[in-house]
Design a protein around this motif. Structure first.
Motif, PDB file in Angstrom:
ATOM      1  N   LEU A  89       0.852  -1.195   0.000  1.00 40.61           N
ATOM      2  CA  LEU A  89       0.000   0.000   0.000  1.00 40.61           C
ATOM      3  C   LEU A  89       0.884   1.238   0.000  1.00 40.61           C
ATOM      4  CD1 LEU A  89      -2.505  -1.157   2.792  1.00 40.61           C
ATOM      5  CD2 LEU A  89      -2.635  -1.559   0.312  1.00 40.61           C
ATOM      6  N   TYR A  90       0.385   2.292  -0.656  1.00 39.05           N
ATOM      7  CA  TYR A  90       1.186   3.514  -0.797  1.00 39.05           C
ATOM      8  C   TYR A  90       0.286   4.710  -0.541  1.00 39.05           C
ATOM      9  CZ  TYR A  90       4.431   6.853  -2.994  1.00 39.05           C
ATOM     10  OH  TYR A  90       5.300   7.892  -3.247  1.00 39.05           O
ATOM     11  N   ALA A  91       0.694   5.572   0.379  1.00 37.04           N
ATOM     12  CA  ALA A  91      -0.100   6.778   0.650  1.00 37.04           C
ATOM     13  C   ALA A  91       0.835   7.922   0.999  1.00 37.04           C
ATOM     14  CB  ALA A  91      -1.042   6.525   1.819  1.00 37.04           C
ATOM     15  N   VAL A  92       0.510   9.108   0.501  1.00 33.48           N
ATOM     16  CA  VAL A  92       1.343  10.286   0.801  1.00 33.48           C
ATOM     17  C   VAL A  92       0.530  11.288   1.621  1.00 33.48           C
ATOM     18  CG1 VAL A  92       2.670  12.210  -0.157  1.00 33.48           C
ATOM     19  CG2 VAL A  92       2.648  10.006  -1.341  1.00 33.48           C
ATOM     20  N   ASP A  93       1.136  11.744   2.708  1.00 34.29           N
ATOM     21  CA  ASP A  93       0.477  12.738   3.548  1.00 34.29           C
ATOM     22  C   ASP A  93       1.555  13.591   4.233  1.00 34.29           C
ATOM     23  OD1 ASP A  93      -1.476  14.119   4.895  1.00 34.29           O
ATOM     24  OD2 ASP A  93      -1.593  12.675   6.532  1.00 34.29           O
ATOM     25  N   GLY A  94       1.423  14.884   4.113  1.00 36.87           N
ATOM     26  CA  GLY A  94       2.366  15.785   4.786  1.00 36.87           C
ATOM     27  C   GLY A  94       3.815  15.555   4.408  1.00 36.87           C
ATOM     28  N   GLY A  95       4.070  15.198   3.155  1.00 34.49           N
ATOM     29  CA  GLY A  95       5.438  14.998   2.689  1.00 34.49           C
ATOM     30  C   GLY A  95       5.998  13.617   3.004  1.00 34.49           C
ATOM     31  N   VAL A  96       5.190  12.766   3.657  1.00 38.33           N
ATOM     32  CA  VAL A  96       5.651  11.413   4.003  1.00 38.33           C
ATOM     33  C   VAL A  96       4.940  10.386   3.118  1.00 38.33           C
ATOM     34  CG1 VAL A  96       5.764   9.638   5.810  1.00 38.33           C
ATOM     35  CG2 VAL A  96       6.037  12.066   6.405  1.00 38.33           C
ATOM     36  N   ALA A  97       5.735   9.547   2.445  1.00 34.31           N
ATOM     37  CA  ALA A  97       5.141   8.421   1.709  1.00 34.31           C
ATOM     38  C   ALA A  97       5.167   7.212   2.641  1.00 34.31           C
ATOM     39  CB  ALA A  97       5.949   8.123   0.449  1.00 34.31           C
ATOM     40  N   THR A  98       3.982   6.734   2.997  1.00 33.21           N
ATOM     41  CA  THR A  98       3.918   5.538   3.840  1.00 33.21           C
ATOM     42  C   THR A  98       3.727   4.326   2.940  1.00 33.21           C
ATOM     43  OG1 THR A  98       3.013   6.793   5.671  1.00 33.21           O
ATOM     44  CG2 THR A  98       2.683   4.410   5.744  1.00 33.21           C
ATOM     45  N   ILE A  99       4.673   3.390   3.069  1.00 29.60           N
ATOM     46  CA  ILE A  99       4.651   2.182   2.249  1.00 29.60           C
ATOM     47  C   ILE A  99       4.404   1.004   3.194  1.00 29.60           C
ATOM     48  CG2 ILE A  99       6.039   0.696   0.746  1.00 29.60           C
ATOM     49  CD1 ILE A  99       7.576   3.193  -0.160  1.00 29.60           C
ATOM     50  N   THR A 100       3.314   0.305   2.973  1.00 27.70           N
ATOM     51  CA  THR A 100       2.936  -0.781   3.891  1.00 27.70           C
ATOM     52  C   THR A 100       2.984  -2.130   3.173  1.00 27.70           C
ATOM     53  OG1 THR A 100       1.443   0.783   4.978  1.00 27.70           O
ATOM     54  CG2 THR A 100       1.143  -1.552   5.512  1.00 27.70           C
ATOM     55  N   LEU A 101       3.812  -3.035   3.691  1.00 30.96           N
ATOM     56  CA  LEU A 101       3.834  -4.405   3.160  1.00 30.96           C
ATOM     57  C   LEU A 101       2.507  -5.037   3.565  1.00 30.96           C
ATOM     58  CD1 LEU A 101       7.491  -5.330   4.262  1.00 30.96           C
ATOM     59  CD2 LEU A 101       6.715  -4.269   2.119  1.00 30.96           C
ATOM     60  N   ASN A 102       1.817  -5.617   2.613  1.00 33.33           N
ATOM     61  CA  ASN A 102       0.427  -5.975   2.888  1.00 33.33           C
ATOM     62  C   ASN A 102       0.057  -7.397   2.453  1.00 33.33           C
ATOM     63  OD1 ASN A 102      -2.230  -5.386   3.756  1.00 33.33           O
ATOM     64  ND2 ASN A 102      -2.837  -4.910   1.635  1.00 33.33           N
ATOM     65  N   ARG A 103       0.756  -8.363   3.051  1.00 30.23           N
ATOM     66  CA  ARG A 103       0.341  -9.768   2.895  1.00 30.23           C
ATOM     67  C   ARG A 103       0.250 -10.354   4.313  1.00 30.23           C
ATOM     68  NH1 ARG A 103       3.810 -13.427   0.456  1.00 30.23           N
ATOM     69  NH2 ARG A 103       2.058 -14.534  -0.454  1.00 30.23           N
ATOM     70  N   PRO A 104      -0.640  -9.783   5.131  1.00 29.78           N
ATOM     71  CA  PRO A 104      -0.632 -10.128   6.555  1.00 29.78           C
ATOM     72  C   PRO A 104      -0.814 -11.623   6.833  1.00 29.78           C
ATOM     73  CG  PRO A 104      -2.590  -8.845   5.980  1.00 29.78           C
ATOM     74  CD  PRO A 104      -1.693  -8.780   4.799  1.00 29.78           C
ATOM     75  N   ASP A 105      -1.579 -12.334   5.988  1.00 27.35           N
ATOM     76  CA  ASP A 105      -1.801 -13.779   6.230  1.00 27.35           C
ATOM     77  C   ASP A 105      -0.497 -14.559   6.121  1.00 27.35           C
ATOM     78  OD1 ASP A 105      -4.361 -13.072   6.427  1.00 27.35           O
ATOM     79  OD2 ASP A 105      -5.028 -13.933   4.501  1.00 27.35           O
ATOM     80  N   LYS A 106       0.439 -14.040   5.357  1.00 31.13           N
ATOM     81  CA  LYS A 106       1.742 -14.704   5.176  1.00 31.13           C
ATOM     82  C   LYS A 106       2.836 -13.901   5.875  1.00 31.13           C
ATOM     83  CE  LYS A 106      -0.059 -17.920   2.733  1.00 31.13           C
ATOM     84  NZ  LYS A 106      -0.243 -19.227   3.429  1.00 31.13           N
ATOM     85  N   LEU A 107       2.426 -13.190   6.893  1.00 26.38           N
ATOM     86  CA  LEU A 107       3.349 -12.339   7.666  1.00 26.38           C
ATOM     87  C   LEU A 107       4.190 -11.436   6.757  1.00 26.38           C
ATOM     88  CD1 LEU A 107       4.518 -14.727  10.558  1.00 26.38           C
ATOM     89  CD2 LEU A 107       2.381 -13.488  10.278  1.00 26.38           C
ATOM     90  N   ASN A 108       3.541 -10.951   5.708  1.00 27.49           N
ATOM     91  CA  ASN A 108       4.174 -10.004   4.765  1.00 27.49           C
ATOM     92  C   ASN A 108       5.475 -10.544   4.189  1.00 27.49           C
ATOM     93  OD1 ASN A 108       2.094  -8.136   5.374  1.00 27.49           O
ATOM     94  ND2 ASN A 108       3.204  -7.488   7.190  1.00 27.49           N
ATOM     95  N   SER A 109       5.519 -11.868   3.985  1.00 33.42           N
ATOM     96  CA  SER A 109       6.722 -12.438   3.359  1.00 33.42           C
ATOM     97  C   SER A 109       6.727 -12.048   1.878  1.00 33.42           C
ATOM     98  CB  SER A 109       6.767 -13.955   3.554  1.00 33.42           C
ATOM     99  OG  SER A 109       5.595 -14.547   3.045  1.00 33.42           O
ATOM    100  N   PHE A 110       7.928 -12.031   1.324  1.00 38.67           N
ATOM    101  CA  PHE A 110       8.111 -11.553  -0.051  1.00 38.67           C
ATOM    102  C   PHE A 110       7.794 -12.618  -1.085  1.00 38.67           C
ATOM    103  CE2 PHE A 110      11.007  -8.463   1.954  1.00 38.67           C
ATOM    104  CZ  PHE A 110      10.676  -7.311   1.258  1.00 38.67           C
ATOM    105  N   ASN A 111       6.817 -12.361  -1.920  1.00 33.47           N
ATOM    106  CA  ASN A 111       6.677 -13.136  -3.160  1.00 33.47           C
ATOM    107  C   ASN A 111       7.026 -12.190  -4.315  1.00 33.47           C
ATOM    108  OD1 ASN A 111       4.463 -11.499  -3.374  1.00 33.47           O
ATOM    109  ND2 ASN A 111       2.942 -13.142  -3.433  1.00 33.47           N
TER     110      ASN A 111
END
Ligand code: T3D
Length: 260
Positions: free
Chosen positions: A6-28
């Motif tokens: 997930l990607y969101a920008v607010d107040g000059g900050v880009a928040t990047i959220t790893l979002n595969r919570p069921d797989k503990l956000n492991s990398f595919n």
């Protein structure tokens, strides 16, 4: 961008959220591609002056998705995955000319732990753990782990972490100098956002140059480092933010940095 990041920008900050919570956000593969795209977007957007990386759910990131690796077959070339994804990811975070805050909201294992350590400021939830899980499955710490660990905590502790693969608590990580701060679980998101927000108002180019100097130091002599500081200072001295910083100081007011 895919849902796995997930990607969101607010107040000059880009928040990047790893979002595969069921797989503990492991990398595919998909998450790797999406994370690279998110970082590229943050890097190229002048309105973004700080990045905040975190994970959705109860984990920060459990490293490589082992089911994905297993599906690819025993003869899979792990070096190719590292060349294609993990090494560019670490280089991208380190080379980003803007500060990267990592909010470790839960367990950070394998490459997940080392991606966190690649970030500039790491703040962890009190319940978070760092696990160099590689040795548990016959692998070698990657994503910069064999570089970051000895630099941050010394060889004895680095070896203990990498050879034993035991969880390191957030408070121990703080005591050992592996991370910047620990926050209560329910305060982490707010504290990390405040930190990133503060950095987003700082002289961005100056901060990028500080990163460059600190990253170069371990592999340079003092002489080379002094020369590098001179060159970077010359560059910093040409920024609008430097002029604003000095003017604000002399006028006894708060500076209004623009990131230029
Ligand atoms: O390409 C290459 O392979 C080379 C690159 C390698 C880089 C690496 O990162 S290698 C290291 C890979 N990571 C690990 O070895 C860590 C594996 N995970 C764990 O040891 C544990 O899950 C944790 C200590 C992180 C957390 O334990 P716990 O008890 O809190 O959770 P859990 O029950 O183990 O996991 C919850 C779910 O997430 C579970 O799925 P399920 O049963 O509910 O459907 C589990 O399988 C899944 N999960 C956790 N980690 C991974 C994962 N699935 C795939 N890959 C994972 N890494």
């Amino acid at each position: 961008m895919s849902d796995s990041v997930l990607y969101a920008v607010d107040g000059g900050v880009a928040t990047i959220t790893l979002n595969r919570p069921d797989k503990l956000n492991s990398f595919n593969e998909e998450m790797h591609v999406a994370l690279a795209a998110a970082l590229e977007r943050a890097e190229s957007d002048d309105a973004v002056r700080a990045v905040l990386l975190t994970g959705a759910g109860r984990a920060f990131c459990a490293g490589q998705d082992l089911a994905d690796s297993a599906a690819a077959g025993a003869e899979m070339d792990l070096g190719a995955t590292i060349d294609r994804h993990y090494n560019p990811l670490v280089r991208r975070i380190r080379g980003l000319g803007k500060p990267v805050v990592c909010a470790v909201n839960g367990v950070a294992a394998g490459a997940g732990a080392n991606v966190a350590l690649a970030c500039d400021i790491v703040i962890a939830a009190a319940s978070a753990q760092f696990i160099q899980a590689f040795c548990r499955i016959g692998l070698v710490p990657d994503s910069g782990g064999t570089y970051f660990l000895p630099h941050l905590v010394g060889e004895a502790r680095a070896k203990g972490l990498a050879l034993l693969g035991e969880p390191l608590s957030a408070s121990q990580a703080l005591d050992w100098g592996l991370i910047w701060a620990v926050a209560a679980d329910d305060a982490l998101a707010g504290d990390a956002a405040a930190l990133a927000g503060r950095l987003a108002k700082a002289p961005t180019r100056g901060l990028g140059l500080i990163k460059q100097a600190l990253h170069a130091a371990p592999s340079q002599s003092l002489d080379a480092q002094l020369d590098m500081e001179r060159d970077l200072q010359r560059e910093a001295g040409r920024t609008e933010d430097f002029r604003e910083g000095v003017t604000a100081f002399l006028q006894k007011r708060k500076p209004d940095f623009k990131g230029r």
